[in-house]
Design a protein around this motif. Structure first.
Motif, PDB file in Angstrom:
ATOM      1  N   UNK A 115       0.804  -1.216   0.000  1.00  0.00           N
ATOM      2  CA  UNK A 115       0.000   0.000   0.000  1.00  0.00           C
ATOM      3  C   UNK A 115       0.843   1.276   0.000  1.00  0.00           C
ATOM      4  N   UNK A 116       0.425   2.234  -0.818  1.00  0.00           N
ATOM      5  CA  UNK A 116       1.006   3.576  -0.790  1.00  0.00           C
ATOM      6  C   UNK A 116       0.220   4.431   0.189  1.00  0.00           C
ATOM      7  N   UNK A 117       0.925   5.104   1.083  1.00  0.00           N
ATOM      8  CA  UNK A 117       0.316   6.086   1.969  1.00  0.00           C
ATOM      9  C   UNK A 117       0.658   7.486   1.467  1.00  0.00           C
ATOM     10  N   UNK A 118       0.212   8.511   2.169  1.00  0.00           N
ATOM     11  CA  UNK A 118       0.417   9.882   1.706  1.00  0.00           C
ATOM     12  C   UNK A 118       1.884  10.278   1.689  1.00  0.00           C
ATOM     13  N   UNK A 119       2.748   9.527   2.414  1.00  0.00           N
ATOM     14  CA  UNK A 119       4.194   9.804   2.424  1.00  0.00           C
ATOM     15  C   UNK A 119       5.003   8.648   1.846  1.00  0.00           C
ATOM     16  N   UNK A 120       4.358   7.836   0.992  1.00  0.00           N
ATOM     17  CA  UNK A 120       5.074   6.762   0.319  1.00  0.00           C
ATOM     18  C   UNK A 120       4.659   5.384   0.786  1.00  0.00           C
ATOM     19  N   UNK A 121       5.399   4.385   0.354  1.00  0.00           N
ATOM     20  CA  UNK A 121       5.057   2.990   0.613  1.00  0.00           C
ATOM     21  C   UNK A 121       4.912   2.736   2.117  1.00  0.00           C
ATOM     22  N   UNK A 136      12.036 -10.912  -1.318  1.00  0.00           N
ATOM     23  CA  UNK A 136      11.998 -10.343  -2.671  1.00  0.00           C
ATOM     24  C   UNK A 136      13.382 -10.200  -3.282  1.00  0.00           C
ATOM     25  N   UNK A 137      13.436 -10.379  -4.593  1.00  0.00           N
ATOM     26  CA  UNK A 137      14.680 -10.116  -5.312  1.00  0.00           C
ATOM     27  C   UNK A 137      14.909  -8.604  -5.374  1.00  0.00           C
ATOM     28  N   UNK A 138      13.832  -7.868  -5.546  1.00  0.00           N
ATOM     29  CA  UNK A 138      13.952  -6.414  -5.558  1.00  0.00           C
ATOM     30  C   UNK A 138      12.637  -5.775  -5.140  1.00  0.00           C
ATOM     31  N   UNK A 139      12.743  -4.504  -4.738  1.00  0.00           N
ATOM     32  CA  UNK A 139      11.568  -3.670  -4.464  1.00  0.00           C
ATOM     33  C   UNK A 139      11.616  -2.491  -5.421  1.00  0.00           C
ATOM     34  N   UNK A 140      10.587  -2.382  -6.247  1.00  0.00           N
ATOM     35  CA  UNK A 140      10.508  -1.294  -7.225  1.00  0.00           C
ATOM     36  C   UNK A 140       9.803  -0.107  -6.570  1.00  0.00           C
ATOM     37  N   UNK A 141      10.525   1.019  -6.470  1.00  0.00           N
ATOM     38  CA  UNK A 141      10.014   2.201  -5.783  1.00  0.00           C
ATOM     39  C   UNK A 141      10.147   3.406  -6.705  1.00  0.00           C
ATOM     40  N   UNK A 142       9.065   4.175  -6.857  1.00  0.00           N
ATOM     41  CA  UNK A 142       9.103   5.445  -7.586  1.00  0.00           C
ATOM     42  C   UNK A 142       9.007   6.536  -6.523  1.00  0.00           C
ATOM     43  N   UNK A 143      10.149   7.117  -6.096  1.00  0.00           N
ATOM     44  CA  UNK A 143      10.145   7.912  -4.868  1.00  0.00           C
ATOM     45  C   UNK A 143       9.575   9.321  -4.984  1.00  0.00           C
ATOM     46  N   UNK A 150       1.232  10.270  -7.672  1.00  0.00           N
ATOM     47  CA  UNK A 150       1.706  11.610  -7.388  1.00  0.00           C
ATOM     48  C   UNK A 150       2.326  11.779  -6.010  1.00  0.00           C
ATOM     49  N   UNK A 151       2.537  10.676  -5.288  1.00  0.00           N
ATOM     50  CA  UNK A 151       3.030  10.699  -3.910  1.00  0.00           C
ATOM     51  C   UNK A 151       4.561  10.781  -3.892  1.00  0.00           C
ATOM     52  N   UNK A 152       5.110  11.474  -2.877  1.00  0.00           N
ATOM     53  CA  UNK A 152       6.557  11.532  -2.684  1.00  0.00           C
ATOM     54  C   UNK A 152       6.940  10.762  -1.423  1.00  0.00           C
ATOM     55  N   UNK A 153       7.951   9.922  -1.550  1.00  0.00           N
ATOM     56  CA  UNK A 153       8.445   9.117  -0.442  1.00  0.00           C
ATOM     57  C   UNK A 153       9.197  10.011   0.547  1.00  0.00           C
ATOM     58  N   UNK A 154       8.811   9.949   1.826  1.00  0.00           N
ATOM     59  CA  UNK A 154       9.417  10.815   2.838  1.00  0.00           C
ATOM     60  C   UNK A 154      10.871  10.441   3.102  1.00  0.00           C
ATOM     61  N   UNK A 285     -17.222  15.094  -4.802  1.00  0.00           N
ATOM     62  CA  UNK A 285     -17.051  13.818  -4.098  1.00  0.00           C
ATOM     63  C   UNK A 285     -15.701  13.171  -4.321  1.00  0.00           C
ATOM     64  N   UNK A 286     -14.849  13.773  -5.169  1.00  0.00           N
ATOM     65  CA  UNK A 286     -13.542  13.196  -5.475  1.00  0.00           C
ATOM     66  C   UNK A 286     -12.548  13.503  -4.360  1.00  0.00           C
ATOM     67  N   UNK A 287     -11.658  12.553  -4.079  1.00  0.00           N
ATOM     68  CA  UNK A 287     -10.573  12.781  -3.123  1.00  0.00           C
ATOM     69  C   UNK A 287      -9.237  12.534  -3.814  1.00  0.00           C
ATOM     70  N   UNK A 288      -8.233  13.332  -3.422  1.00  0.00           N
ATOM     71  CA  UNK A 288      -6.924  13.227  -4.066  1.00  0.00           C
ATOM     72  C   UNK A 288      -5.883  13.928  -3.214  1.00  0.00           C
ATOM     73  N   UNK A 289      -4.619  13.568  -3.457  1.00  0.00           N
ATOM     74  CA  UNK A 289      -3.485  14.235  -2.830  1.00  0.00           C
ATOM     75  C   UNK A 289      -2.798  15.088  -3.884  1.00  0.00           C
TER      76      UNK A 289
END
Length: 364
Positions: A115-121, A136-143, A150-154, A285-289
């Motif tokens: 799950x992605x949270x508001x500050x990343x995985x 896992x062999x790897x973890x694919x992260x788009x930071x 559109x989330x940024x990893x803290x 009714x839409x929600x977004x970050x």
């Protein structure tokens, strides 16, 4: 519906008005003048050597840790093909880039979406997965400004991921093509720059900062890994495109890249702001970050909106979207990804208004 009438929130590509066409034309002329032999030759599988050196300096690594590729998607493919065997466990974000999911599934990987949270995985969810015995062999992260969310990893989570990778001995694939397109807040250090154990392989691209047509991306990683990938690249295509890579090199060393980044960031910052305002106005009714940069905004619509029905209804209204379900192994049936990069400010409000009309039709 003609192409001129269609308002497309579907494609993560910059609109022509924010591409430095004149700068690229001048860079092309300089490339042929400065190095006609290098530009017109086959070149090497690691890419155009002067650009490789420029990228190495940008990331404070040695050139033998860099391979320049035909776009970052090919960089992804090289790494996946090198590391992942059928049945291997791989961690990705939830949601994640649809082509990542497709590539890993085609390789026969066992994909785990976290799950992605508001500050990343969700690092604790990942920790639980690892403690359950998944290796896992790897973890694919788009930071940065993740595609599609559109989330940024803290900063804290970047450190936590590095610690987990060291403890459980997996590779972090830091897939970072959007990093320079920041229009709010301060830049965060990459995981690559904080890696002391050769745990991180970093990918990026000039697609979002120069233009998609150059098709120039790259990988940065341990020298032995890059060398192994380069040997496979030789057998695949001898070398990537020297002309486009030499043009990008000239564009970078001249300083045009900084001006281009500033232009794109300013334009997309305004477009993201207008898109958020239009969504609040037309689809309450839409929600977004709201993203701090990048190209994409993820929207969760009311649960009674089925995007399988919304997609064709929206197209009939002259607006293109991407279904949230494309980025997930399961779920996302009331979510959409909206790319604001290829639409002008003038088109955005009209596009969202059309989308709102389509939503009302499918809810009726």
């Amino acid at each position: 519906m003609t192409a001129e009438q269609l308002i497309s929130f579907a494609r993560g590509a910059p609109s022509l008005d924010i591409i430095d066409v004149e700068g690229l034309k001048a860079a092309a002329a300089r490339a042929f003048d400065a190095d006609p032999a290098g530009v017109t030759a086959y070149g090497t599988s690691v890419g155009y050597v002067p650009l490789r050196k420029w990228i190495a300096e940008k990331h404070n690594v040695s050139p033998d840790q860099v391979i320049v590729t035909n776009g970052s998607l090919q960089a992804d493919a090289f790494l996946f093909n090198h590391l992942v065997q059928p049945g291997d466990d791989v961690v990705v974000e939830k949601p994640t880039y649809d082509r990542t999911l497709l590539s890993l599934q085609n390789l026969g990987a066992k994909v785990h979406q976290v799950t992605l949270q508001s500050d990343g995985i969700d690092v604790e969810e990942l920790r639980g997965l690892l403690e359950s015995g998944v290796r896992p062999k790897l973890a694919h992260i788009i930071p940065n400004y993740q595609n599609p969310a559109g989330i940024t990893l803290s900063a804290e989570k970047r450190q936590a991921l590095l610690a987990l990778a060291a403890q459980y001995e997996f590779t972090i694939f830091e897939d970072d093509p959007y990093v320079d397109i920041r229009f709010r807040g301060d830049a965060l250090p990459s995981m690559l720059s904080q890696d002391t154990d050769n745990l991180v392989v970093h990918a990026s691209s000039f697609t979002k900062t120069v233009c998609p047509g150059v098709r120039v991306g790259y990988l940065v990683g341990p020298a032995a890994l890059i060398d192994a990938i380069a040997k496979k690249a030789t057998n695949l295509y001898i070398s990537p495109g020297m002309v486009s890579e030499a043009i990008v090199h000239q564009f970078c060393v001249s300083g045009d890249i900084e001006r281009s980044v500033a232009t794109v960031s300013a334009a997309l910052g305004e477009r993201a702001r207008v898109l958020a305002e239009s969504l609040r106005k037309h689809i309450p009714g839409a929600t977004f970050t709201e993203p701090d940069g990048g190209y994409f905004l993820w929207v969760d619509l009311p649960s009674d909106v089925d995007v399988e029905k919304l997609f064709p209804a929206a197209m009939k209204k002259g607006v293109a979207i991407v279904k949230g379900s494309d980025f997930l192994l399961e779920g996302g049936h009331s979510s959409v990804r909206l790319a604001y990069s290829a639409v002008t400010v003038e088109q955005i409000d009209e596009g969202v208004r059309r989308l709102a009309e389509a939503i009302e039709e499918v809810r009726a």
